[in-house]
Design an enzyme around this catalytic site. Structure first.
Site, PDB file in Angstrom:
ATOM      1  N   CYS A 185       0.803  -1.104   0.060  1.00 19.16           N
ATOM      2  CA  CYS A 185      -0.147  -0.034   0.121  1.00 19.16           C
ATOM      3  C   CYS A 185       0.777   1.368   0.018  1.00 19.16           C
ATOM      4  O   CYS A 185       0.350   2.341  -0.282  1.00 19.16           O
ATOM      5  CB  CYS A 185      -1.070   0.067   1.077  1.00 19.16           C
ATOM      6  SG  CYS A 185      -2.095  -1.321   1.286  1.00 19.16           S
ATOM      7  N   CYS A 231     -13.497   1.646   7.912  1.00 15.04           N
ATOM      8  CA  CYS A 231     -12.512   0.828   6.895  1.00 15.04           C
ATOM      9  C   CYS A 231     -12.612   1.381   5.446  1.00 15.04           C
ATOM     10  O   CYS A 231     -13.423   1.742   4.862  1.00 15.04           O
ATOM     11  CB  CYS A 231     -12.559  -0.736   6.737  1.00 15.04           C
ATOM     12  SG  CYS A 231     -12.659  -1.283   8.570  1.00 15.04           S
ATOM     13  N   ILE A 291     -12.762  -1.042  -1.343  1.00 11.82           N
ATOM     14  CA  ILE A 291     -12.085  -1.379  -2.579  1.00 11.82           C
ATOM     15  C   ILE A 291     -12.159  -0.508  -3.780  1.00 11.82           C
ATOM     16  O   ILE A 291     -13.265  -0.102  -4.169  1.00 11.82           O
ATOM     17  CB  ILE A 291     -12.614  -2.955  -3.057  1.00 11.82           C
ATOM     18  CG1 ILE A 291     -12.473  -4.037  -1.859  1.00 11.82           C
ATOM     19  CG2 ILE A 291     -12.193  -3.053  -4.203  1.00 11.82           C
ATOM     20  CD1 ILE A 291     -11.130  -4.081  -1.675  1.00 11.82           C
ATOM     21  N   HIS A 325      -9.434   3.905  -1.436  1.00 10.07           N
ATOM     22  CA  HIS A 325      -7.840   3.088  -1.318  1.00 10.07           C
ATOM     23  C   HIS A 325      -7.323   2.430  -2.435  1.00 10.07           C
ATOM     24  O   HIS A 325      -7.295   1.176  -2.219  1.00 10.07           O
ATOM     25  CB  HIS A 325      -7.783   2.634  -0.003  1.00 10.07           C
ATOM     26  CG  HIS A 325      -6.607   1.776   0.387  1.00 10.07           C
ATOM     27  ND1 HIS A 325      -5.288   2.544  -0.036  1.00 10.07           N
ATOM     28  CD2 HIS A 325      -6.090   1.088   1.276  1.00 10.07           C
ATOM     29  CE1 HIS A 325      -4.270   1.836   0.312  1.00 10.07           C
ATOM     30  NE2 HIS A 325      -4.692   0.682   1.349  1.00 10.07           N
TER      31      HIS A 325
END
Length: 408
Positions: free
Chosen positions: A87, A228, A231, A353
């Site tokens: 990441c 969180c 995707i 992300h």
């Protein structure tokens, strides 16, 4: 002293679901915007660093992804380097571009990160995360998570990547040690969803309250879905140059100085020795390189793959005292208008992300902040900005971390 380096152009697609677009198309949009922002043409770029983590696993493009994506938009002859660092890939691409300039090997370089993670089989996208820890030792991972966060019954939790279990274990360790609460974690998530309402390139733009976040579908305790990162597909890019490259530009008023750009890995340490955490050690190097300290930072983008991560990272970066990150968020210290705004873009939880693009997406936001171009999420008078991008898991912490400090 290292040669000064500037970021002279940035570009970014909308982060979200791009079901009808591929890696070359997303790459081209971000790169063209960055070049236009810099007032440069493709022919001026002398080297490119292409960050991507999932195209090999999801599309079978195991090699030369950067050459293919950049040739598709007209780049020829220049060296193209393919970058993968979990990441932290986007920040790593930037780090390598900065190093290329400082070495004298190029006057102008491009860093770009891109992901297309939303594919027909969502399970394949989730499985990618299984490759970001030591796959030869799954029992070791399980033992580390138990040592961090204890035994927890997650039988009723929803589908999730293994990294939600990793972050949950780290969160429980922090809660046990410092008294951090699930409500404080939710306060971080609510703050970031609120910030993203003003970001037209964010994946999620709907504000949520603390109560809504706590009541959302549970993942691994104490995390719920809105705490969180989703995707995400998208791309981001930055054009960097040294003094010779800077002289080619018609004006330098929008250039942002790279004060520090450091990357590191961890050390062997007890799990509770946070003073030796990779981010803490790296922060010391970054502040020394920048000639600045935590109190000089006006705005920060940190790697909040979960809301808990933001709490711990603000502490490790010295932006607040150990054990006080949750309290600071709950009091509003890290919100826009607070003492030190963190993740005004909405962060990974809301902006999204796309793994290989995330670090450069942070830089895109901070460059706009330092230029005064961030609109409703502008931090007034911002002159020093910090980005922290990390990835993978090894030895009880992130496997790699990258810190970039920018200034005007």
């Amino acid at each position: 002293m290292a040669e000064p380096v500037w970021i002279v152009g940035v570009g970014m697609t909308r982060f979200g679901r791009h079901t009808d677009r591929g890696v070359p198309d997303l790459t081209a949009e971000a790169v063209r915007e960055a070049l236009a922002d810099a007032g440069l043409e493709q022919r001026h770029v002398q080297a490119a660093f292409f960050g991507n983590t999932t195209q090999g696993a999801l599309e079978g493009q195991l090699m030369v992804g950067g050459q293919i994506a950049l040739r598709a938009m007209g780049f020829e002859r220049i060296p193209v380097f393919n970058v993968e660092n979990a990441c932290a890939t986007g920040a790593t691409a930037l780090h390598l571009a900065v190093a290329q300039i400082r070495s004298g090997a190029a006057d102008i370089a491009l860093a770009v990160g891109v992901e297309k993670m939303n594919v027909a089989d969502r399970g394949r996208a989730m499985a990618v995360f299984e490759g970001a820890y030591d796959v030869s030792d799954p029992a070791g991972l399980s033992a580390t998570l138990t040592a961090l966060g204890g035994e927890v019954d997650n039988s009723g939790a929803g589908k999730r990547s293994v990294f939600m279990d990793i972050y949950a274990a780290m969160a429980r360790a922090h809660m046990n040690r410092f008294g951090t609460t699930q409500r404080q974690i939710a306060a971080v998530a609510a703050k970031n969803h609120r910030h993203a309402e003003h970001n037209d390139r964010a994946h999620h733009r709907t504000p949520l309250t603390v109560e809504e976040i706590l009541a959302a579908r549970a993942l691994s305790y104490p995390l719920t879905v809105p705490m969180c990162a989703p995707i995400t597909d998208g791309a981001a890019a930055a054009v960097v140059c040294g003094e010779r490259g800077l002289r080619r530009l018609s004006g330098t008023g929008r250039s942002v100085r790279v004060l520090a750009c450091v990357i590191g890995t961890g050390v062997e340490r007890p799990l509770d020795a946070l003073d030796r955490h990779v981010v803490r050690l790296l922060a010391e190097r970054a502040y020394e390189e920048a000639g600045a300290g935590p109190r000089d930072v006006d705005v920060a983008e940190v790697h909040d793959a979960t809301a808990f991560a933001e709490i711990q990272l603000t502490e490790l970066l010295g932006l607040c005292d150990p054990g006080t990150g949750g309290e600071a968020a709950e009091k509003g210290d890290t919100t826009l208008g607070g003492r030190l705004p963190v993740n005004p873009s909405g962060g990974l939880e809301s902006k999204g992300h796309p793994l290989g693009a995330t670090g450069l997406g942070q830089v895109y936001e901070l460059v706009r902040q330092l230029r005064g171009d961030a609109g409703a999420r502008q931090v007034p008078g911002a002159r020093t900005a910090l980005a922290e991008n990390c990835g993978g898991f090894h030895g009880g912490e992130e496997a790699v971390a990258a810190i970039t400090i920018l200034g005007v």
